[in-house]
Design a protein around this motif. Structure first.
Motif, short mmCIF file in Angstrom:
data_model
loop_
_atom_site.label_atom_id
_atom_site.label_comp_id
_atom_site.label_asym_id
_atom_site.label_seq_id
_atom_site.Cartn_x
_atom_site.Cartn_y
_atom_site.Cartn_z
N PRO A 199 26.68 49.34 27.78
CA PRO A 199 27.47 50.21 28.80
C PRO A 199 28.93 49.56 29.68
N PRO A 200 29.79 50.13 29.72
CA PRO A 200 31.67 49.84 30.05
C PRO A 200 31.36 48.89 31.75
N HIS A 201 31.47 47.33 31.22
CA HIS A 201 31.80 46.46 31.99
C HIS A 201 32.97 45.82 32.71
N LYS A 202 32.69 45.03 33.60
CA LYS A 202 34.10 44.50 33.81
C LYS A 202 33.51 43.08 34.57
N HIS A 203 33.97 42.24 34.63
CA HIS A 203 34.50 40.48 35.04
C HIS A 203 35.70 39.82 36.02
N GLU A 211 29.78 38.26 39.23
CA GLU A 211 30.39 38.49 38.70
C GLU A 211 31.61 36.92 38.29
N SER A 212 32.43 37.00 37.30
CA SER A 212 32.83 36.15 36.94
C SER A 212 34.05 36.90 36.94
N GLU A 213 35.62 35.84 37.16
CA GLU A 213 37.01 36.27 36.95
C GLU A 213 36.98 35.42 35.25
N LEU A 291 29.44 36.30 33.70
CA LEU A 291 28.54 37.01 34.54
C LEU A 291 29.32 39.10 34.65
N ILE A 292 28.84 39.98 34.86
CA ILE A 292 29.71 41.02 34.13
C ILE A 292 28.64 41.84 35.17
N CYS A 293 29.66 42.59 35.70
CA CYS A 293 28.97 44.59 36.01
C CYS A 293 28.94 45.30 35.60
N ASP A 294 28.24 45.86 35.15
CA ASP A 294 28.18 47.69 34.92
C ASP A 294 29.45 48.85 35.38
#
Length: 325
Positions: A199-203, A211-213, A291-294
């Motif tokens: 799924p789409p995710h962000k960091h 979550e890491s930047e 580290l990602i967030c869905d």
């Protein structure tokens, strides 16, 4: 669609093959050109007998053969040592590979504050993945046989990840990662017709433990079929809080997409055309971690994976059993 305050020097978030060329590089993405702080990617094409030299400056780099092999020589800076007195120079013979679709490759890590020369007897194409960093680690060789090959997802979300420059997973075996100061880099192979980065995710923000930047570059190669060039699609959507990256790009071999922020995915491979992309990431966090967030609307797809088999076309290949040199 290519909106959301694209970096002017980079020509936008979607760099069509050739648009990001500069001097000896078919693609040259630096922090200055991208308008961010850490991640870099250069694609170097050498003719038979060709060579190239560059200064690593304030960044660490991995030299990764995309096609062909080469010799990489790193000369240490004036003090002659890396952290802890370990020599920071060395010469490394890379066997390389025929193409990104033919096998896992060996690679070379070169530290910041060094001079590097790349020679290729038969010629080839080489990715230089880089990240601004503080520590100067030892130059060293990465064997193809040591690259962890991972299968992610199932069904139409199945893909293969070659974790040559991955950070060790939190709480996991440190041998599953490759030591760098800030650089994280992996290869992803997606069979034709499948979706990856899904799924789409962000960091794009620092939330310790969650979550890491990380800034990210996607570099694409698409397999041809029946005499026809391949294509795929990359989507990035805004994640809010002033982050507005919004991209829907038709991607072909040699294209790159810059992702300073936002939900990224899917990466869609057209039926019949396998997709390769190289991910390069780095950021300001004290820890080197992925580290990602869905995306909350699409994360549910992970719960369906245990009920489906992995695509039988995977793995496209596995790491070799030993060092072929």
């Amino acid at each position: 669609m290519d909106a959301g305050g694209a970096p002017a020097a980079a020509g936008g978030f979607h760099l069509v093959a050739g648009r990001g060329a500069d001097g000896p590089y078919a693609l040259d993405v630096s922090p200055e050109k991208a308008g961010w702080g850490y991640s870099s990617l250069r694609i170097l094409e050498l003719p038979p007998g060709g060579h190239h030299t560059f200064a690593t400056g304030d960044s660490e780099w991995i030299v990764l053969p995309l096609s062909g092999g080469c010799t990489v020589r790193a000369d240490a800076a004036a003090d002659g040592a890396g952290d802890g007195g370990v020599p920071a120079g060395g010469t490394f013979e890379l066997a390389g590979r025929e193409s990104v679709f033919s096998g896992v490759t060996d690679f070379a890590y070169v530290p910041r504050d060094a001079q590097v020369r790349i020679d290729s007897r038969a010629g080839g194409r080489f990715a230089l993945t880089g990240a601004r960093c503080e520590r100067r680690l030892p130059a060293r060789y990465g064997a193809a046989s040591d690259v962890p090959v991972e299968l992610r997802g199932t069904g139409s979300c199945s893909r293969q990840v070659n974790n040559f420059g991955a950070a060790a997973p939190a709480g996991g075996d440190s041998r599953q990662g490759f030591a760098c100061d800030r650089l994280i880099a992996v290869e992803v192979l997606t069979p034709g017709g499948n979706w990856s980065s899904y799924p789409p995710h962000k960091h794009d923000e620092c939330r310790p433990g969650e979550e890491s930047e990380l800034e990210e570059i996607y570099y694409f190669e698409i397999a041809a079929a029946h005499g026809t060039e391949g294509l795929g699609y990359q989507r990035v959507t805004p994640s809010g809080r002033g982050r507005g990256t919004d991209v829907l790009a038709e991607v072909r071999t040699g294209d790159a997409v810059l992702i300073p922020d936002g939900w990224h995915g899917p990466s869609i491979a057209a039926p019949g055309h396998d997709m390769y992309y190289l991910n390069v990431m780095a950021g300001p966090g004290e820890k080197r971690e992925w580290l990602i967030c869905d995306h909350p609307d699409h994360g549910w797809i992970r719960a369906t994976w245990p009920q489906q088999p992995v695509d039988p076309r995977l793995p496209l290949y596995e790491a070799p059993a030993g060092d072929p040199r």
